[in-house]
Design a protein around this motif. Structure first.
Motif, PDB file in Angstrom:
ATOM      1  N   LYS A   1       0.825  -1.082   0.076  1.00  0.00           N
ATOM      2  CA  LYS A   1      -0.259   0.039  -0.181  1.00  0.00           C
ATOM      3  C   LYS A   1       0.854   1.300  -0.066  1.00  0.00           C
ATOM      4  CE  LYS A   1      -4.131  -2.289   2.406  1.00  0.00           C
ATOM      5  NZ  LYS A   1      -4.643  -2.083   3.713  1.00  0.00           N
ATOM      6  N   VAL A   2       0.882   1.890  -1.024  1.00  0.00           N
ATOM      7  CA  VAL A   2       1.312   3.259  -1.244  1.00  0.00           C
ATOM      8  C   VAL A   2       0.692   4.242  -1.854  1.00  0.00           C
ATOM      9  CG1 VAL A   2       3.696   2.155  -1.654  1.00  0.00           C
ATOM     10  CG2 VAL A   2       2.347   2.651  -3.554  1.00  0.00           C
ATOM     11  N   SER A   3       1.130   5.581  -1.703  1.00  0.00           N
ATOM     12  CA  SER A   3       0.393   6.801  -2.350  1.00  0.00           C
ATOM     13  C   SER A   3       1.647   7.474  -2.704  1.00  0.00           C
ATOM     14  CB  SER A   3      -0.496   7.454  -1.479  1.00  0.00           C
ATOM     15  OG  SER A   3      -1.635   6.699  -1.023  1.00  0.00           O
ATOM     16  N   LEU A   4       1.551   8.099  -3.934  1.00  0.00           N
ATOM     17  CA  LEU A   4       2.391   8.883  -4.540  1.00  0.00           C
ATOM     18  C   LEU A   4       2.128  10.262  -4.916  1.00  0.00           C
ATOM     19  CD1 LEU A   4       5.545   7.667  -6.768  1.00  0.00           C
ATOM     20  CD2 LEU A   4       4.329   9.949  -7.306  1.00  0.00           C
ATOM     21  N   ILE A   5       2.698  11.297  -4.464  1.00  0.00           N
ATOM     22  CA  ILE A   5       2.481  12.688  -4.915  1.00  0.00           C
ATOM     23  C   ILE A   5       3.604  13.310  -6.015  1.00  0.00           C
ATOM     24  CG2 ILE A   5       3.507  13.525  -2.613  1.00  0.00           C
ATOM     25  CD1 ILE A   5       1.360  16.063  -2.972  1.00  0.00           C
ATOM     26  N   PHE A   6       3.240  13.618  -6.983  1.00  0.00           N
ATOM     27  CA  PHE A   6       4.133  14.058  -7.741  1.00  0.00           C
ATOM     28  C   PHE A   6       4.038  15.566  -7.995  1.00  0.00           C
ATOM     29  CE2 PHE A   6       6.300  15.173 -11.711  1.00  0.00           C
ATOM     30  CZ  PHE A   6       7.444  14.494 -11.961  1.00  0.00           C
ATOM     31  N   VAL A   7       5.206  16.312  -7.719  1.00  0.00           N
ATOM     32  CA  VAL A   7       4.938  17.780  -7.662  1.00  0.00           C
ATOM     33  C   VAL A   7       5.412  18.399  -9.063  1.00  0.00           C
ATOM     34  CG1 VAL A   7       5.792  19.997  -6.672  1.00  0.00           C
ATOM     35  CG2 VAL A   7       5.398  18.004  -5.157  1.00  0.00           C
ATOM     36  N   VAL A   8       4.426  18.860  -9.872  1.00  0.00           N
ATOM     37  CA  VAL A   8       4.801  19.371 -11.181  1.00  0.00           C
ATOM     38  C   VAL A   8       5.132  20.498 -11.206  1.00  0.00           C
ATOM     39  CG1 VAL A   8       3.747  19.473 -13.634  1.00  0.00           C
ATOM     40  CG2 VAL A   8       2.992  17.660 -11.843  1.00  0.00           C
ATOM     41  N   LEU A   9       6.448  20.801 -11.660  1.00  0.00           N
ATOM     42  CA  LEU A   9       7.153  22.181 -11.948  1.00  0.00           C
ATOM     43  C   LEU A   9       6.788  22.693 -13.553  1.00  0.00           C
ATOM     44  CD1 LEU A   9      10.548  21.240 -10.246  1.00  0.00           C
ATOM     45  CD2 LEU A   9       8.416  22.132  -9.112  1.00  0.00           C
ATOM     46  N   ASP A  10       6.787  24.098 -13.363  1.00  0.00           N
ATOM     47  CA  ASP A  10       6.672  24.794 -14.487  1.00  0.00           C
ATOM     48  C   ASP A  10       5.828  24.421 -15.640  1.00  0.00           C
ATOM     49  OD1 ASP A  10       7.588  27.023 -16.215  1.00  0.00           O
ATOM     50  OD2 ASP A  10       9.374  25.977 -16.616  1.00  0.00           O
ATOM     51  N   ARG A  11       4.590  23.956 -15.151  1.00  0.00           N
ATOM     52  CA  ARG A  11       3.540  23.331 -16.000  1.00  0.00           C
ATOM     53  C   ARG A  11       3.165  24.480 -17.368  1.00  0.00           C
ATOM     54  NH1 ARG A  11      -1.935  24.116 -17.079  1.00  0.00           N
ATOM     55  NH2 ARG A  11      -2.788  21.713 -17.468  1.00  0.00           N
ATOM     56  N   ASP A  12       3.336  25.816 -16.777  1.00  0.00           N
ATOM     57  CA  ASP A  12       3.073  26.558 -17.928  1.00  0.00           C
ATOM     58  C   ASP A  12       3.749  26.938 -19.224  1.00  0.00           C
ATOM     59  OD1 ASP A  12       0.927  27.674 -16.289  1.00  0.00           O
ATOM     60  OD2 ASP A  12       1.866  29.458 -15.441  1.00  0.00           O
ATOM     61  N   SER A  13       4.896  26.140 -18.952  1.00  0.00           N
ATOM     62  CA  SER A  13       5.788  26.161 -20.142  1.00  0.00           C
ATOM     63  C   SER A  13       5.782  24.812 -20.901  1.00  0.00           C
ATOM     64  CB  SER A  13       7.447  26.369 -19.622  1.00  0.00           C
ATOM     65  OG  SER A  13       7.817  25.266 -18.963  1.00  0.00           O
ATOM     66  N   GLN A  14       5.095  24.020 -20.492  1.00  0.00           N
ATOM     67  CA  GLN A  14       4.602  22.796 -21.488  1.00  0.00           C
ATOM     68  C   GLN A  14       4.408  23.066 -22.764  1.00  0.00           C
ATOM     69  OE1 GLN A  14       1.925  20.067 -19.519  1.00  0.00           O
ATOM     70  NE2 GLN A  14       3.121  20.219 -17.733  1.00  0.00           N
TER      71      GLN A  14
ATOM     72  N   GLU B   1      -6.419   6.748  -8.905  1.00  0.00           N
ATOM     73  CA  GLU B   1      -6.748   8.486  -8.705  1.00  0.00           C
ATOM     74  C   GLU B   1      -6.456   8.732  -7.229  1.00  0.00           C
ATOM     75  OE1 GLU B   1      -8.820   6.183 -10.600  1.00  0.00           O
ATOM     76  OE2 GLU B   1     -10.137   7.741 -11.578  1.00  0.00           O
ATOM     77  N   SER B   2      -6.843   7.577  -6.206  1.00  0.00           N
ATOM     78  CA  SER B   2      -6.878   7.672  -4.977  1.00  0.00           C
ATOM     79  C   SER B   2      -5.385   7.691  -4.321  1.00  0.00           C
ATOM     80  CB  SER B   2      -7.662   7.097  -3.911  1.00  0.00           C
ATOM     81  OG  SER B   2      -7.504   5.790  -4.446  1.00  0.00           O
ATOM     82  N   ASN B   3      -4.443   7.072  -5.251  1.00  0.00           N
ATOM     83  CA  ASN B   3      -3.245   6.825  -4.821  1.00  0.00           C
ATOM     84  C   ASN B   3      -1.900   7.523  -5.557  1.00  0.00           C
ATOM     85  OD1 ASN B   3      -4.876   3.937  -4.578  1.00  0.00           O
ATOM     86  ND2 ASN B   3      -3.190   4.001  -2.864  1.00  0.00           N
ATOM     87  N   PHE B   4      -2.325   8.323  -6.504  1.00  0.00           N
ATOM     88  CA  PHE B   4      -1.204   9.162  -7.556  1.00  0.00           C
ATOM     89  C   PHE B   4      -1.873  10.503  -7.571  1.00  0.00           C
ATOM     90  CE2 PHE B   4       1.442  10.493 -10.700  1.00  0.00           C
ATOM     91  CZ  PHE B   4       2.437   9.487 -10.645  1.00  0.00           C
ATOM     92  N   LEU B   5      -1.138  11.489  -7.116  1.00  0.00           N
ATOM     93  CA  LEU B   5      -1.569  12.972  -7.049  1.00  0.00           C
ATOM     94  C   LEU B   5      -0.917  13.664  -7.712  1.00  0.00           C
ATOM     95  CD1 LEU B   5      -3.641  15.225  -5.941  1.00  0.00           C
ATOM     96  CD2 LEU B   5      -2.082  15.250  -4.154  1.00  0.00           C
ATOM     97  N   PHE B   6      -1.111  14.495  -8.872  1.00  0.00           N
ATOM     98  CA  PHE B   6      -0.050  15.567  -9.406  1.00  0.00           C
ATOM     99  C   PHE B   6      -0.604  16.803  -8.780  1.00  0.00           C
ATOM    100  CE2 PHE B   6      -0.086  12.898 -13.357  1.00  0.00           C
ATOM    101  CZ  PHE B   6       0.976  12.816 -13.410  1.00  0.00           C
ATOM    102  N   TYR B   7       0.453  17.585  -8.120  1.00  0.00           N
ATOM    103  CA  TYR B   7       0.413  18.840  -7.495  1.00  0.00           C
ATOM    104  C   TYR B   7       0.941  19.678  -8.172  1.00  0.00           C
ATOM    105  CZ  TYR B   7       1.666  22.726  -4.308  1.00  0.00           C
ATOM    106  OH  TYR B   7       1.716  23.992  -3.895  1.00  0.00           O
ATOM    107  N   GLU B   8       0.624  20.693  -9.083  1.00  0.00           N
ATOM    108  CA  GLU B   8       1.113  21.565  -9.717  1.00  0.00           C
ATOM    109  C   GLU B   8       1.418  23.141  -9.174  1.00  0.00           C
ATOM    110  OE1 GLU B   8      -1.858  22.345 -13.042  1.00  0.00           O
ATOM    111  OE2 GLU B   8      -1.514  20.103 -13.613  1.00  0.00           O
ATOM    112  N   THR B   9       2.640  23.285  -8.968  1.00  0.00           N
ATOM    113  CA  THR B   9       3.306  24.319  -8.235  1.00  0.00           C
ATOM    114  C   THR B   9       3.967  25.319  -9.177  1.00  0.00           C
ATOM    115  OG1 THR B   9       4.595  24.993  -6.341  1.00  0.00           O
ATOM    116  CG2 THR B   9       5.350  23.249  -7.629  1.00  0.00           C
TER     117      THR B   9
END
Length: 358
Positions: free
Chosen positions: A215-228, A249-257
């Motif tokens: 059982k794991v959950s992963l949060i990926f902090v997305v950098l510089d989304r506007d430049s994609q 969806e309940s175990n993988f979160l993208f956080y756009e900062t």
């Protein structure tokens, strides 16, 4: 002493921009005047932060700027070619090379561009590489070893209550409702037609761990989304669809900062993973280790001490390594508790003093 730094400053947040932000704070604490010429084009004149706006205009402006040391973090090829000219005009010049950008420019340029790039860089006061591999590449190209330095970019964070409060509640909810939190960060980018930050591998990893009752959950902090660019935006969409199709969806979160620091999230996690296909060092790894967070990373370059390596791009190796860390977690935590991570600011500061003569 006065130092002019040329490079990005948050926002957007990224490894280089956070490094420059921390260097500036440390210099000010020592009474050093520091101006930032910001490639991210955010202005704060009260804090001596000035936007570049146009490289064409800025390169003409540099000869008229005053400082004891000019420290460039820019990956702009044109600006790097001109560094030798600024040295001829009496400026004291340092260039820090983060990752493979310089090697790629040297290898991919025509003979004339390569000649002027190498000639100019050989002339400046100091070239700092964040890993030994890049330093050796330059020595092999005929650079004077006395003008080269290997100096990782990690500087310990200035912990601030406001940094924690700036993280959105949905991120804290995700972390608080998770049994074992894995963190990762980076951009949605391609390098030689591959997912540079290994987001695809992380999705597959989480899927396989859950299928094997880990059982794991992963949060990926997305950098510089506007430049994609368009290709990256389409890929990002496909990755999200893959997460949905696999019911993650309940175990993988993208956080756009844009401008929040990573350390508040990192320090609350159990494991950090950096599966990059190319890299310079991995400042986020050093930061995780500073907080006694076990860290797994691809074997594409020299990594901070205590990093647990896996074969780059190899999902099976990443899975086996991650599962081993989780199953033997307390052993890995105890090992880090006796390790003191290195803050490299003082060595950088001593370099400034040596080159400036101050």
């Amino acid at each position: 002493m006065k130092v002019n730094i040329v490079g990005p400053l948050p926002p957007p947040v990224g490894g280089i921009s956070v490094h420059i932000k921390r260097v500036k704070k440390q210099l000010i604490s020592k009474g050093v005047e520091c101006n930032i010429y910001n490639e991210a084009n955010v202005e704060n004149e009260a804090e001596n932060v000035y936007p570049i706006h146009s490289y064409k205009l800025f390169v003409l402006k540099i000869p008229f700027l005053k400082a004891d040391v000019f420290h460039f973090h820019s990956i702009s090829l044109k600006m790097r070619i001109l560094l030798g000219v600024y040295k001829l005009l009496g400026k004291k010049i340092i260039l820090t090379v983060h990752g493979e950008s310089l090697a790629d420019q040297i290898n991919n340029s025509n003979r004339l561009v390569k000649f002027f790039l190498l000639k100019g860089l050989r002339y400046i006061d100091q070239v700092i590489c964040v890993n030994e591999k890049n330093t050796k590449q330059l020595i092999d190209l005929g650079f004077n070893a006395a003008k080269l330095k290997t100096l990782p970019a990690f500087i310990k964070p200035f912990e601030d209550k406001q940094d924690i409060e700036a993280i959105p509640n949905f991120v804290w909810d995700f972390i608080n409702n998770s049994e074992f939190v894995i963190t990762a960060n980076g951009c949605i980018r391609f390098y030689k037609d591959e997912d540079l930050y290994g987001v695809d591998l992380l999705v597959e990893l989480v899927n396989r761990l859950l299928k094997n009752s880990i059982k794991v959950s992963l949060i990926f902090v997305v950098l510089d989304r506007d430049s994609q660019n368009e290709k990256e935006r389409m890929y990002y969409k496909q990755i999200k669809e893959k997460i949905k199709d696999n019911k993650l969806e309940s175990n993988f979160l993208f956080y756009e900062t844009k401008d929040t620091e990573f350390y508040p999230i990192l320090s609350r996690s159990h494991l950090f993973i950096r599966p990059t296909k190319s890299d310079g060092y991995g400042v986020s790894i050093a930061e995780a280790i500073h907080y006694n967070i076990p860290s797994i990373a691809s074997d594409v370059c020299t990594r901070p001490e205590q990093t647990i390596l896996f074969k780059s791009g190899d999902l099976n190796d990443l899975y086996n390594t991650t599962a081993s860390v989780i199953h033997n977690y307390e052993k890995y935590k105890r090992k880090l508790e006796t390790y003191e991570s290195t803050d490299y600011f003082q060595e950088l500061y001593d370099t400034y003093k040596s080159i400036s003569g101050k």
